[in-house]
Scaffold this motif. Structure first.
Motif, PDB file in Angstrom:
ATOM      1  N   ASP A  87       0.863  -1.213  -0.051  1.00 24.39           N
ATOM      2  CA  ASP A  87      -0.134   0.040   0.024  1.00 24.39           C
ATOM      3  C   ASP A  87       0.877   1.084  -0.059  1.00 24.39           C
ATOM      4  N   GLY A  88       0.322   2.675  -0.401  1.00 19.91           N
ATOM      5  CA  GLY A  88       1.036   3.608  -0.452  1.00 19.91           C
ATOM      6  C   GLY A  88       0.107   4.478   0.820  1.00 19.91           C
ATOM      7  N   VAL A  89       1.131   5.693   1.592  1.00 25.53           N
ATOM      8  CA  VAL A  89       0.514   6.419   2.644  1.00 25.53           C
ATOM      9  C   VAL A  89       1.091   7.755   2.020  1.00 25.53           C
ATOM     10  N   SER A  90       0.095   8.494   2.276  1.00 22.61           N
ATOM     11  CA  SER A  90       0.390   9.964   1.679  1.00 22.61           C
ATOM     12  C   SER A  90       1.614  10.472   2.459  1.00 22.61           C
ATOM     13  N   ASP A  91       2.431  11.330   1.941  1.00 21.75           N
ATOM     14  CA  ASP A  91       3.374  11.831   2.853  1.00 21.75           C
ATOM     15  C   ASP A  91       2.975  13.116   3.689  1.00 21.75           C
ATOM     16  N   LYS A  92       2.009  13.383   3.886  1.00 22.09           N
ATOM     17  CA  LYS A  92       1.686  14.527   4.524  1.00 22.09           C
ATOM     18  C   LYS A  92       0.971  14.196   5.629  1.00 22.09           C
ATOM     19  N   THR A  93       0.573  12.997   5.993  1.00 21.75           N
ATOM     20  CA  THR A  93      -0.237  12.663   6.972  1.00 21.75           C
ATOM     21  C   THR A  93       0.626  12.245   8.350  1.00 21.75           C
ATOM     22  N   THR A  94       0.003  12.443   9.668  1.00 18.33           N
ATOM     23  CA  THR A  94       0.761  12.027  10.798  1.00 18.33           C
ATOM     24  C   THR A  94       0.065  10.770  11.379  1.00 18.33           C
ATOM     25  N   ASP A  95      -1.229  10.264  10.846  1.00 16.97           N
ATOM     26  CA  ASP A  95      -1.875   9.483  11.398  1.00 16.97           C
ATOM     27  C   ASP A  95      -1.461   7.941  10.593  1.00 16.97           C
ATOM     28  N   PHE A  96      -0.456   7.039  11.044  1.00 18.16           N
ATOM     29  CA  PHE A  96      -0.348   5.865  10.407  1.00 18.16           C
ATOM     30  C   PHE A  96      -0.885   4.594  11.241  1.00 18.16           C
ATOM     31  N   THR A  97      -1.864   5.089  12.128  1.00 17.63           N
ATOM     32  CA  THR A  97      -2.325   3.959  13.195  1.00 17.63           C
ATOM     33  C   THR A  97      -2.868   2.836  12.360  1.00 17.63           C
ATOM     34  N   SER A  98      -3.867   3.419  11.362  1.00 18.97           N
ATOM     35  CA  SER A  98      -4.667   2.430  10.815  1.00 18.97           C
ATOM     36  C   SER A  98      -3.597   1.335  10.032  1.00 18.97           C
ATOM     37  N   TYR A  99      -2.660   1.705   9.252  1.00 18.50           N
ATOM     38  CA  TYR A  99      -1.633   1.065   8.713  1.00 18.50           C
ATOM     39  C   TYR A  99      -0.903   0.071   9.738  1.00 18.50           C
ATOM     40  N   VAL A 100      -0.544   0.576  10.539  1.00 16.93           N
ATOM     41  CA  VAL A 100       0.090  -0.132  11.985  1.00 16.93           C
ATOM     42  C   VAL A 100      -0.729  -1.384  12.428  1.00 16.93           C
ATOM     43  N   THR A 101      -2.160  -1.218  12.541  1.00 19.20           N
ATOM     44  CA  THR A 101      -3.152  -1.978  12.782  1.00 19.20           C
ATOM     45  C   THR A 101      -3.214  -3.185  11.754  1.00 19.20           C
ATOM     46  N   THR A 102      -3.187  -2.730  10.383  1.00 20.04           N
ATOM     47  CA  THR A 102      -3.177  -3.750   9.315  1.00 20.04           C
ATOM     48  C   THR A 102      -2.071  -4.484   9.430  1.00 20.04           C
ATOM     49  N   ALA A 103      -0.634  -4.113   9.865  1.00 17.04           N
ATOM     50  CA  ALA A 103       0.551  -4.728  10.154  1.00 17.04           C
ATOM     51  C   ALA A 103       0.379  -5.660  11.240  1.00 17.04           C
ATOM     52  N   LYS A 104      -0.523  -5.341  12.179  1.00 18.67           N
ATOM     53  CA  LYS A 104      -0.587  -6.181  13.277  1.00 18.67           C
ATOM     54  C   LYS A 104      -1.619  -7.280  12.784  1.00 18.67           C
TER      55      LYS A 104
END
Lengths: 333, 420
Positions: free
Chosen positions: B221-238
């Motif tokens: 996946d790709g994440v915008s370079d402007k966000t500070t909220d990565f929590t949902s991606y971390v949860t996906t990793a979990k």
């Protein structure tokens, strides 16, 4: 800021939305659905807190206060300044000290940003209150840049680390596991929203705000002090954004002088989505955006998250041009 | 309609803060002779200072060390960071400034591949040779996916005016995959990128090699370079529970923050692999990956697209420390090497030429000629016909919790030891 929809329609729609969102999360994230749901509620709460200020200001003087995102950003820097000055570097174990520091940080950031909001209104918007509508919009953009500039020249132009004073502990309530920070943010945001509703609906000052929003001249004739009522609106809206700024520090542990633009854009979208001028709508809009973002990522389409947010906005506006809660807009808008 | 206003607002931001830097700063070459300049085009301020400053120092050191009879070389320093973050538009503007200064014969830079994409058309049109110490995106010199380097050289498709001493992301991505699969022993991965030129290319290259080794891609996946909220991606990793997380991107896109949020959700035991975008200084370096990642940084790995075991590493480090009172950065030696290339070219073609325009073209032609070999601080190499170095070495780093800094542990030469 009037709220007039059927007594039960609102709760039913909200419950339906949350259920649908949860179902989609179960589909996309499986066992992590609960975590994703909490992530969405938390970031949604932050957007909602910021969106309230946009919508309140719009409700009362029909101005899109572009500087509002920067108020949020400055709030995070106030909490950074306070916590580092007090010498904290990480989690505070003693619950009494933690409680005291939290109260102190929130009150400081909210009061400071409230005052900044009032000053901005006095300096940049009040003199232009009867000017063409484009003029205060430009001064708002100007204020936004001035605030960014002040922060990046005097503090830092890169990522600044804020001490995360809440211990990173997970709490369990029966089948629900939630990290302390998420619970704190959600409860705090909902508490502030309820307090705002009570204030606006039940107090004399709240009634003054509502009447000023409805008809400024008539309110004035009835003895409402328009200037101080508008100043009060700015104070409350900015204080809420200041609180969101503190949450940014507690939750993510970092800030940057440009976070206000992105967050402000999302919150402004939330306000429009919910029905600008309507506080309940802004709160709902904030949560809706939080859920869309997290769903996009949960389905593995994080790349499309912005398109999903703004695509939803376009869809909602096509079918309900006045937003989800569809407030009657004043004809000047 | 509101969004039109916002778009204008955003562009205003770029324009309003775009106008900074650009003064010529004196180099140290003494003596008389024709006054010529070497341009430095790097991100120097804010979160980018740990990238640009040590690299520019390498150039300064070389200009001071090496004299070319008949010429006085000074530096024209440019900064492509706008509000503390590299900016392609600013880079192109800086390149025009350098092009328009007839004394500038050569440019060292830029640092970021997205900036290079905006600069190559400018340097190509003007025939001003630029040498990047750090660019790794493949499509700047060779076709990659649907992107062709000739798209960047529209004015003079056959004239090379851009070379680089760093090797490309196909190798760097392979290096990351080598770390993930062979060093860590991971068989499954969750791959993210910051949606930018460099980050996406690197993540693609990583994925290619990792799956070639036999590893499994769980999700991309790709994440915008402007966000500070990565929590949902971390949860996906979990949920995925990968053996490793690989992320193509840079610290200013939030990679440190992602790592920090991994720790917050209790995933610090899952190793994290990034490219040279995260090897940007120790825990004590302001705004570096390690500082932002905080408690989550144990088990982090990174690569640098440059040779680590340079022939005279100790001598270079001593000389660097004597002048700047700090250790060299990852791209200090490459900055030095780019400057050596320029000075060698100036020595070879400069004598007797007084017309600066002619000299600029002669230097471009000399460096573009793949027959010329260079003996540099990085070792000896030449450029191929596309401007890529013949040295394909990737250095591997791991976070060292006791020193709270990146520790080099291995390098791999992908020419001698290619991925099979």
């Amino acid at each position: 800021m009037a709220i007039d929809f059927g007594r039960w329609r609102g709760p039913i729609v909200v419950a339906g939305f949350l259920l649908a969102a949860y179902a989609l999360m179960v589909v996309s994230a499986g066992a992590q659905a609960q975590d994703q749901f909490i992530n969405a509620l938390t970031i949604g709460a932050v957007y909602a807190l910021i969106a309230l200020g946009y919508t309140m200001v719009y409700g009362i003087i029909e101005l899109i206060n572009f500087a509002h995102g920067e108020i949020f950003m400055c709030g995070s820097f106030v909490s950074w300044w306070l916590l580092t000055t007090l010498g904290f570097t990480g989690a505070i174990g003693d619950p009494l000290v933690l409680g005291g520091v939290l109260v102190l940080t929130f009150i400081t950031a909210m009061v400071v940003m409230g005052i900044v909001g009032v000053v901005i209104e006095r300096v940049a918007y009040r003199p232009l209150r009867n000017a063409p509508r484009l003029a205060p919009l430009i001064t708002a953009i100007g204020m936004s840049f001035i605030l960014q500039n002040i922060v990046f020249v005097t503090i830092s132009n890169s990522i600044v680390t804020i001490p995360q004073i809440l211990p990173n502990t997970a709490l369990t309530f029966g089948p629900i596991a939630i990290r302390q920070i998420n619970l704190f943010v959600i409860v705090l945001a909902l508490g502030l929203m309820v307090a705002l509703q009570v204030f606006v609906r039940r107090t004399t000052l709240g009634r003054a705000m509502r009447s000023t929003a409805m008809d400024r001249e008539a309110a004035q004739l009835m003895g409402v002090d328009i200037n101080s009522t508008i100043a009060l609106t700015f104070f409350i809206g900015s204080a809420l954004a200041g609180a969101a700024g503190v949450v940014q520090g507690l939750y993510f542990g970092v800030t940057h002088f440009q976070i206000g633009f992105q967050a402000g854009l999302k919150a402004f979208t939330a306000a429009v989505l919910g029905g600008i001028g309507n506080t309940t709508g802004a709160a709902i809009g904030g949560f809706v955006i939080g859920f869309i973002e997290v769903l996009a990522s949960s389905f593995g389409y994080g790349r499309w998250s912005e398109a999903a947010v703004f695509g939803t906005l376009i869809l909602v506006l096509i079918f309900r041009p006045t937003g989800i809660l569809g407030q009657q807009l004043a004809d000047r808008a | 309609m509101r969004f039109t206003k916002l778009a204008v607002f955003g562009m205003g931001a770029v324009i309003a803060f775009g106008a900074c830097s650009g003064a010529a700063s004196p180099g140290a070459s003494g003596g008389g002779g024709i006054a010529v300049k070497i341009g430095i085009e790097l991100p120097m301020t804010g979160g980018e200072a740990p990238n640009g400053v040590p690299t520019a120092n390498g150039v300064q050191l070389a200009v001071q060390d090496i004299q070319v009879p008949g010429f006085t070389v000074t530096i024209s320093q440019q900064d492509d960071a706008v509000n503390g973050k590299h900016d392609a538009t600013q880079g192109a503007k800086n390149m025009s400034t350098l092009v328009n200064d007839s004394q500038v014969l050569f440019v060292v830079g830029p640092y970021n591949s997205s900036v290079a994409q905006a600069e190559i058309p400018v340097s190509n049109a003007a025939g001003l040779m630029q040498c990047s110490p750090a660019n790794t995106a493949v499509q700047l010199t060779k076709p990659w996916g649907s992107a062709k380097p000739t798209d960047l050289r529209k004015t003079n498709p056959d004239k090379i005016a851009y070379v680089r001493v760093a090797t490309t992301d196909d190798n760097q991505g392979s290096g990351m995959a080598d770390i993930a699969y062979n060093t860590i022993g991971a068989k499954s991965v969750y791959v993210l990128d910051d949606t930018q030129t460099y980050g996406k290319g690197l993540a693609d290259a990583f994925t290619n090699t990792f799956t070639k080794f036999g590893g499994t891609l769980l999700k991309r996946d790709g994440v915008s370079d402007k966000t500070t909220d990565f929590t949902s991606y971390v949860t996906t990793a979990k949920g995925l529970n990968p053996a490793v997380v690989a992320y193509g991107g840079v610290t200013t896109s939030g990679l440190g923050l992602f790592r920090k949020q991994m720790a917050a959700q209790g995933l610090q035991t899952i190793p994290f692999v990034g490219g040279d975008g995260i090897v940007d200084g120790s825990f004590a370096t302001a705004s570096s990956f390690l500082q932002i990642a905080g408690d989550g940084d144990t088990n982090s790995y990174g690569t640098v697209a440059a040779i680590h075991d340079i022939p005279d590493a100790a001598a270079f480090a001593t000389k660097y420390k004597a002048k700047f009172n700090t250790d060299p950065g990852s791209y200090s030696a490459p900055g030095y090497a780019c400057t050596q290339i320029f000075l060698q070219a100036l020595k070879a073609v400069g004598s007797g030429v007084t017309d600066l325009g002619q000299l600029r073209e002669k230097i471009r032609a000399y460096v573009a000629d793949s027959g010329n070999k260079y003996d540099t601080v990085l070792g000896s190499f030449n450029f191929d016909k596309d401007g890529d170095t013949s040295q394909h070495v990737i250095s591997y780093y791991k976070f060292d919790p006791t020193k709270k800094d990146w520790a080099y542990f291995k390098q791999r030469d992908f020419t001698a030891d290619p991925v099979k």
